[in-house]
Design an enzyme around this catalytic site. Sequence first.
Site, short mmCIF file in Angstrom:
data_model
loop_
_atom_site.label_atom_id
_atom_site.label_comp_id
_atom_site.label_asym_id
_atom_site.label_seq_id
_atom_site.Cartn_x
_atom_site.Cartn_y
_atom_site.Cartn_z
N GLU A 7 0.79 -1.23 0.00
CA GLU A 7 0.00 0.00 0.00
C GLU A 7 0.83 1.29 0.00
O GLU A 7 0.78 2.06 0.96
CB GLU A 7 -0.97 0.01 1.19
CG GLU A 7 -1.91 -1.19 1.21
CD GLU A 7 -2.99 -1.07 2.28
OE1 GLU A 7 -2.86 -0.23 3.19
OE2 GLU A 7 -3.98 -1.81 2.19
N GLU A 67 -5.61 -8.63 0.80
CA GLU A 67 -6.25 -8.25 2.07
C GLU A 67 -7.72 -7.96 1.81
O GLU A 67 -8.06 -7.23 0.87
CB GLU A 67 -5.64 -6.99 2.69
CG GLU A 67 -4.31 -7.19 3.35
CD GLU A 67 -3.78 -5.90 4.00
OE1 GLU A 67 -4.60 -5.06 4.45
OE2 GLU A 67 -2.56 -5.75 4.03
C1 FCB Z 1 -4.52 -2.10 5.55
C2 FCB Z 1 -3.17 -2.52 6.08
C3 FCB Z 1 -3.22 -3.62 7.11
C4 FCB Z 1 -4.39 -3.45 8.05
C5 FCB Z 1 -5.67 -3.21 7.29
C6 FCB Z 1 -6.90 -3.08 8.15
O1 FCB Z 1 -4.45 -0.80 5.07
O2 FCB Z 1 -2.36 -2.96 5.02
O3 FCB Z 1 -1.99 -3.65 7.78
O4 FCB Z 1 -4.15 -2.47 8.97
O5 FCB Z 1 -5.55 -2.08 6.49
#
Ligand code: FCB
Length: 450
Positions: free
Chosen positions: A168, A348
């Site tokens: 990110e 994620e």
């Molecule tokens: C993302 C992050 C991860 C976690 C999630 C909820 O932005 O990569 O580490 O904090 O959000």
Amino acid sequence: MNGDRRFPEGFVWGVATAAYQIEGAVREDGRGESIWDRFSHTPGKILNGDTGDIACDHYHRWETDLDLLVELGVDAYRFSIAWPRILPTARIGEVNEAGLGFYERLVDGLLDRGIKPYATLYHWDLPQTLEDNGGWANRETAYAFADYAFTTVERLGERVAGWMTMNEPWVVSVLGYERGQIAPGRTSLTDSLAASHHLLLAHGLAMHAIRDLNPDSDAGIVLNFTAQHARSDHPDDVAMERFRDGTNNRWFIEPIVGMGYPADVVADLGWDLDPVLPGDLEIIATPIDFLGVNYYTREIVGESDATPTVVKDPKVTDMGWEVYPEGIYEFLRRLHRDYGMSKLYVTENGAAMPDVADAHGLVDDPDRIEYIRRHLAQGLRAIDDGVPLAGWFVWSMMDNFEWASGYGKRFGLIRVDYENQKRTIKSSGRWLADVIRSNGLPAGEQPNVL
Ligand code: FCB
């Protein structure tokens, strides 16, 4: 739509974590200070004054944590490597063997259990010495990262199934350097733009390091995508959607696929492109094997006084983030169709929920199950439409240090009781294990029914 609720054969099922959020042991075995140690110890930065000093104590409990992964039934585990454990002061050649040793044992422990290791090289824990020298706003940091990537991949490369260079870069550059909400807590647009470029440059250099060392490895980058929808069709709102989609979503993927920075956004920001030196864009556009997609929510943007036509769903997670599963479908399609991505992983996706544990630590979390189920259904829909989605990592394996929100926000499939570090698999973890076992959504859970 063929109504098939199964995922393709060989679909990779995993869960994800990040080093600073779970490891603790911040002063052990020669680990250097990171910007998160400094930031979390600065009063007022983290809710309730929490820090990652102990976190889930995973550094000491990694073996039993890996056993829990076996209980979840995952094929793969996405974790991150803490740069300051490997190179405590980020000085070339000053490698900390003990730090490398920890990740070697972790990787071997995963392989022993039949779980594929997917390692992220940078999940936000920059060595503090580099921040003292300008951090990501300084071009030198990109070269330091390439050195760290080389050292790490040289040692672990053959055993790691997938490498993710960066997690990110939008969050790092915008929240870390422009809005000051996360480490290092700076508030400069100029620094933020320079940081975004140097993060991408670092990614490209690391891709070269990985390729040189292990030509056959699977490697890519993880970007976060947040759907940006205009609240009405008023031209001001539509313009805001274009801009926000540009800064949040197009800014990173377009240079990676060789399109350079989006010209409309460069003009809107009045960026002079000073940090972009000849040859940089070619390095950044080094081909990747896969793109990792992090997706959580959407934002409704625009401030015109027109009557809103797009309204936020009242269902929000404990972060206050709207539950908007269609957004993940939107991005998976778009990344394949508009940007030619030939392999995608969801790296994620998950939800913080206000979990309530009973006297035994058991958590029944139907809302988290519903969140994950609805997003997976959209993943199936994308696959049906021909999107090359190869795997899915739920965030997160266990409750952990949620950055500026501290321990108050729980994303885990496994409950962590921070008083005694006891782990208990939640209903959502059991449910995910069933999904993985059957490689599909349970009967009755139609992919196209939301
Ligand atoms: C993302 C992050 C991860 C976690 C999630 C909820 O932005 O990569 O580490 O904090 O959000």
